[in-house]
Each structure stands twice: as C-alpha cells, then as structure tokens.
Design an enzyme around this catalytic site. Structure first.
Site, PDB file in Angstrom:
ATOM      1  N   ASP A  20       0.843  -1.206   0.000  1.00 56.02           N
ATOM      2  CA  ASP A  20       0.000   0.000   0.000  1.00 56.02           C
ATOM      3  C   ASP A  20       0.877   1.254   0.000  1.00 56.02           C
ATOM      4  O   ASP A  20       0.700   2.146  -0.828  1.00 56.02           O
ATOM      5  CB  ASP A  20      -0.925  -0.007   1.227  1.00 56.02           C
ATOM      6  CG  ASP A  20      -1.690  -1.312   1.347  1.00 56.02           C
ATOM      7  OD1 ASP A  20      -2.532  -1.581   0.493  1.00 56.02           O
ATOM      8  OD2 ASP A  20      -1.403  -2.084   2.287  1.00 56.02           O
ATOM      9  N   TYR A 200       6.024 -14.464   0.162  1.00 55.09           N
ATOM     10  CA  TYR A 200       5.450 -14.770   1.469  1.00 55.09           C
ATOM     11  C   TYR A 200       5.947 -16.169   1.862  1.00 55.09           C
ATOM     12  O   TYR A 200       6.712 -16.792   1.127  1.00 55.09           O
ATOM     13  CB  TYR A 200       3.919 -14.734   1.400  1.00 55.09           C
ATOM     14  CG  TYR A 200       3.379 -13.456   0.796  1.00 55.09           C
ATOM     15  CD1 TYR A 200       3.540 -12.238   1.461  1.00 55.09           C
ATOM     16  CD2 TYR A 200       2.740 -13.457  -0.438  1.00 55.09           C
ATOM     17  CE1 TYR A 200       3.056 -11.053   0.909  1.00 55.09           C
ATOM     18  CE2 TYR A 200       2.248 -12.281  -0.999  1.00 55.09           C
ATOM     19  CZ  TYR A 200       2.419 -11.081  -0.326  1.00 55.09           C
ATOM     20  OH  TYR A 200       1.958  -9.918  -0.868  1.00 55.09           O
ATOM     21  N   GLU A 279       1.907  -6.602  -5.195  1.00 54.91           N
ATOM     22  CA  GLU A 279       1.572  -5.757  -6.345  1.00 54.91           C
ATOM     23  C   GLU A 279       2.786  -4.998  -6.882  1.00 54.91           C
ATOM     24  O   GLU A 279       3.119  -5.086  -8.057  1.00 54.91           O
ATOM     25  CB  GLU A 279       0.476  -4.761  -5.931  1.00 54.91           C
ATOM     26  CG  GLU A 279       0.111  -3.810  -7.049  1.00 54.91           C
ATOM     27  CD  GLU A 279      -1.264  -3.185  -6.897  1.00 54.91           C
ATOM     28  OE1 GLU A 279      -2.153  -3.802  -6.270  1.00 54.91           O
ATOM     29  OE2 GLU A 279      -1.463  -2.076  -7.416  1.00 54.91           O
TER      30      GLU A 279
HETATM   31  O1  TRH Z   1       4.588  -6.050   0.740  1.00 56.10           O
HETATM   32  P1  TRH Z   1       3.638  -6.675  -0.187  1.00 56.10           P
HETATM   33  O2  TRH Z   1       3.285  -8.048   0.128  1.00 56.10           O
HETATM   34  O3  TRH Z   1       2.336  -5.808  -0.282  1.00 56.10           O
HETATM   35  C1  TRH Z   1       1.055  -6.372  -0.423  1.00 56.10           C
HETATM   36  C2  TRH Z   1       0.475  -6.179  -1.776  1.00 56.10           C
HETATM   37  O4  TRH Z   1       0.537  -4.840  -2.218  1.00 56.10           O
HETATM   38  C3  TRH Z   1      -0.962  -6.613  -1.773  1.00 56.10           C
HETATM   39  O5  TRH Z   1      -1.544  -6.354  -3.021  1.00 56.10           O
HETATM   40  C4  TRH Z   1      -1.699  -5.896  -0.696  1.00 56.10           C
HETATM   41  O6  TRH Z   1      -2.993  -6.313  -0.635  1.00 56.10           O
HETATM   42  C5  TRH Z   1      -1.023  -6.171   0.608  1.00 56.10           C
HETATM   43  O7  TRH Z   1       0.309  -5.731   0.556  1.00 56.10           O
HETATM   44  C6  TRH Z   1      -1.705  -5.490   1.740  1.00 56.10           C
HETATM   45  O8  TRH Z   1       4.270  -6.672  -1.667  1.00 56.10           O
HETATM   46  P2  TRH Z   1       4.525  -5.512  -2.712  1.00 56.10           P
HETATM   47  O9  TRH Z   1       3.245  -4.993  -3.281  1.00 56.10           O
HETATM   48  O10 TRH Z   1       5.478  -6.053  -3.672  1.00 56.10           O
HETATM   49  O11 TRH Z   1       5.210  -4.327  -1.918  1.00 56.10           O
HETATM   50  C7  TRH Z   1       6.526  -4.380  -1.470  1.00 56.10           C
HETATM   51  C8  TRH Z   1       7.166  -3.005  -1.561  1.00 56.10           C
HETATM   52  O12 TRH Z   1       8.418  -3.000  -0.896  1.00 56.10           O
HETATM   53  C9  TRH Z   1       7.451  -2.592  -3.000  1.00 56.10           C
HETATM   54  O13 TRH Z   1       7.197  -1.209  -3.163  1.00 56.10           O
HETATM   55  C10 TRH Z   1       8.947  -2.833  -3.152  1.00 56.10           C
HETATM   56  C11 TRH Z   1       9.409  -2.479  -1.768  1.00 56.10           C
HETATM   57  N1  TRH Z   1      10.726  -2.999  -1.353  1.00 56.10           N
HETATM   58  C12 TRH Z   1      11.720  -2.085  -1.060  1.00 56.10           C
HETATM   59  O14 TRH Z   1      11.514  -0.872  -1.211  1.00 56.10           O
HETATM   60  N2  TRH Z   1      12.917  -2.557  -0.617  1.00 56.10           N
HETATM   61  C13 TRH Z   1      13.181  -3.881  -0.471  1.00 56.10           C
HETATM   62  O15 TRH Z   1      14.304  -4.248  -0.045  1.00 56.10           O
HETATM   63  C14 TRH Z   1      12.155  -4.807  -0.809  1.00 56.10           C
HETATM   64  C15 TRH Z   1      12.416  -6.283  -0.691  1.00 56.10           C
HETATM   65  C16 TRH Z   1      10.923  -4.335  -1.238  1.00 56.10           C
END
Ligand code: TRH
Length: 384
Positions: A20, A200, A279
C-alpha cells in the site's frame, strides 16, 4: 504535454506488508517529479513507510520528503482545519475521514476524487476502469481508477527513463560487480544463477532450496529480510538475518537488508530471475525484464488464484507451449505450496528465451502509457 500544477491528497492505510505504501509513495514521487504536481501523502503507519524510505522521521506528524508533504494520518482526531486538495486519491478503497469529506464538500469546484484500485489482469477491469460512482450523500463524484495490463485500464506505475536506467545497468558489468561486492558477495562463478526471493511463506521454497543445492551449476539466492525467510530459515541449522551468507551444496543464500525502492530495483535488474509478490514488486519484476515467479497476495476462497490465472494467461501468450507450461506450472506450484523443484530445471534451461520474452512483455506494457500520466490527464480533463 504540460499540465497545471494541481494540489493532490493521497490517502493510504497500511493493511499489512509494504504494497500500500509502496504504491502510493511511488505514485506521489512521480506526480511531483515528472508532472510538477503538489502532493500531500497521508499515511497511517510511518514505521512501515520508513522501511522503504529511510530518510523519513517517524516522530514527525508532518515533514517534507523528496518534495512531497508527508502527513501522519492519525487514527483518531483527523484535523478539521485541513483544506481539501483539487485531486483526492483514496488508495485501495480506504475510508476518508469525515472531517476531510466535509472539506471536500466545501471546495469549489469539488475535487476530482479517485479510488485507486488494486492491480488485476482480469477481463472485467477494462469495463470498470474510470467508471463514475456518484456519492449523493456528499454531493461529490468519485471515479474508479484501475491499474491494469490493457490500453483500456489505467496502466502500470512506471517512471520516465526507467528502461534506459535499467538497460544501462544491465549492460554495465563493472557496476554490477561493484554492486555484488558491496552486498558482500564474491564475483559470479561460471554458469552461476542469481535469484532474488521476496515472497510470502510457502512450502514451495523447501523444494526449490533442495533443487538449488543439488544443482550442477551454482545458484545464489538473494533474500531480503522478511516473510520468505520464515520458510527458508528452518531448512538451515543457523539463524538467518540481514548479512548472513550460508552455503548448502551448490546453493549460496545471502540475506539482504531491506533497501529503498531504487535499491530494490537494482537487485531485480541484477538477478537472472526474481521471485516477487503482492503488487508493486510484481510490477517492478516486469520492468526488470527478467523471468520471474509471482507469489500473489493470498485471499479468501482462492480469489487470488483467479487473478493469478488471468495474469498468466496474458503473460504466457506467444510463448512456445513447453515454456508456457513451465512458467504456468511453476507459478501455480509456488502459490499452492506445491512441489516446484522438478519445474526449476526447465525454467533454468529456458532462461535465455524467457528473458527475451520478459523484455518484449515489458515493452508492450509500457506502450500503454503509465498510471501516473493517465491519472494526471484524467484529472485535468475532469477539472478543466
Ligand atoms: O509487501 P507486499 O506483500 O504488499 C502487499 C500487496 O501490495 C498486496 O496487493 C496488498 O494487498 C497487501 O500488501 C496489503 O508486496 P509488494 O506490493 O510487492 O510491496 C513491497 C514493496 O516494498 C514494494 O514497493 C517494493 C518495496 N521494497 C523495497 O523498497 N525494498 C526492499 O528491499 C524490498 C524487498 C521491497
């Protein structure tokens, strides 16, 4: 095209994880840096935000970061002296505070109000993107804004110049060697594959770890701290934490600290394949133009598997049947906790072809424009 410098309020509640805030923070930066908009980001969880924005001061209720006004969205007592912006984004159907809704009603003209939805590749998105949703109770109009994979949707978040930066990085062996060294890794060995793992918990990781350990060529798994480690750590007889480097047969596991978003892009660009989730990392893996496995955010009653299927159907179209089957089966196994181990060698064997496919896919997606640009354009039409 030049657009007016409008004021924007983006509201984000952190449900769990980082998606988010990851999406809204990326959008806010793009609106300011590429479109000259004036953005306030309201966020209810500064601690989560600070993980991907280390310069954030979690003690401050209001601060400027990278040209964006970041405001803590207090759970109780939203200030009643806040003026509404010209454009209001409620991210992922979060509920706006009553005091802010009242401010929106007072504003003339009333704001362009969008609900920014979650990303899905399902067909019905085309028909629902940009649908108007009158809010007679407030005398306001809201529109649904759907990210997506067709020209009929709002597209995907993608910064200007991202492909050029990626291409330059992927062509720069010296920069990559320095990057790996800075992460505490030795130079790549002959035939070695490097795979990032940001998923996950899933039983599928046990099978993959087995296959990678027994692989004829070396494999290095780069694992940012977080939930994937919950599945990987029990397979090793030592604690795994940021910085740990552990060897198991032909597999090296390196645990990485969480970085900012540009740092995560560099990891995706540097690996031969990536395991991503949710996402935003899912989209970034596509822009990285490398083969990937998507661990979709699990939903009740398997709703996520329908979304996974809808994406895979689009993504594997055009691939030769055996490669299409490998990509599909590996993704399904990963998401259902099935045995992914037998599928990995097929993916590894097809990496050159799948890398070309990933590059073509990214180009095709980018041709639909980008989400921030579409939003700015839509808001401008609404408010003019
Ligand atoms: O963290 P997430 O599992 O987020 C999820 C999804 O958005 C899902 O749709 C939603 O319903 C849920 O949250 C509540 O995975 P996502 O979307 O990939 O977000 C991870 C963020 O972290 C992304 O912007 C990339 C960032 N990131 C970093 O900035 N640095 C890092 O080292 C890593 C591993 C990720």
């Amino acid at each position: 095209m030049n657009h007016s410098a409008r004021t924007w309020d983006i509201f984000c509640t952190v449900v769990d994880n980082f998606g988010d805030i990851g999406v809204t923070w990326r959008l806010a930066r793009q609106l300011v840096h590429e479109h000259g908009q004036v953005v306030r980001l309201w966020i209810d969880d500064l601690d989560s935000f600070a993980r991907l924005c280390p310069s954030l001061d979690t003690a401050l209720a209001e601060q400027q970061v990278a040209g964006i006004t970041v405001r803590l969205w207090p759970r109780d007592g939203f200030p009643d002296d806040v003026d509404a912006a010209e454009v209001v984004i409620e991210a992922f159907a979060c509920t706006l505070p009553d005091a802010y809704l009242a401010a929106m009603q007072r504003r003339r003209p009333t704001p362009a109000w969008y609900n920014l939805e979650y990303l899905s590749a399902e067909d019905w998105i085309d028909g629902c993107h940009n649908l108007a949703s009158p809010q007679p109770r407030f005398g306001l109009m809201k529109r649904f804004f759907f990210p997506g994979f067709t020209a009929q949707t709002g597209g995907l978040l993608c910064e200007a110049g991202l492909f050029e930066a990626r291409d330059a990085w992927q062509a720069d062996q010296a920069a990559q060697a320095a990057y790996w060294q800075a992460l505490g890794l030795p130079p790549r060995r002959e035939g070695e594959l490097r795979v990032s793992v940001f998923s996950y918990e899933t039983d599928a990781l046990a099978g993959l770890v087995d296959t990678w350990s027994l692989s004829a060529t070396p494999v290095t798994a780069l694992v940012p701290t977080g939930r994937a480690l919950t599945s990987i750590a029990p397979l090793f007889d030592q604690a795994l934490e940021a910085g740990t480097l552990v060897q198991h047969g032909n597999l090296t596991v390196k645990v990485l600290p969480f970085t900012d978003q540009p740092g995560y892009d560099r990891l995706l660009w540097s690996c031969d394949a990536n395991i991503v989730r949710g996402e935003d990392s899912f989209v970034r893996a596509q822009w990285a133009a490398r083969p990937f496995v998507w661990h979709i955010y699990p939903q009740d009653e398997g709703a996520h598997l329908v979304k996974l299927d809808a994406f895979l159907e689009r993504y594997i179209a055009g691939l030769p049947a055996p490669q299409a089957a490998t990509v599909r089966d590996l993704n399904l196994a990963f998401n259902t906790g099935g045995d992914a181990s037998a599928l990995w060698p097929d993916l590894a064997a097809a990496l050159p072809a799948l890398t070309q496919h990933a590059l073509d896919w990214a180009k095709r997606q980018r041709a639909h424009g980008d989400l921030a640009g579409h939003l700015v354009h839509n808001a401008e039409n609404w408010l003019q």
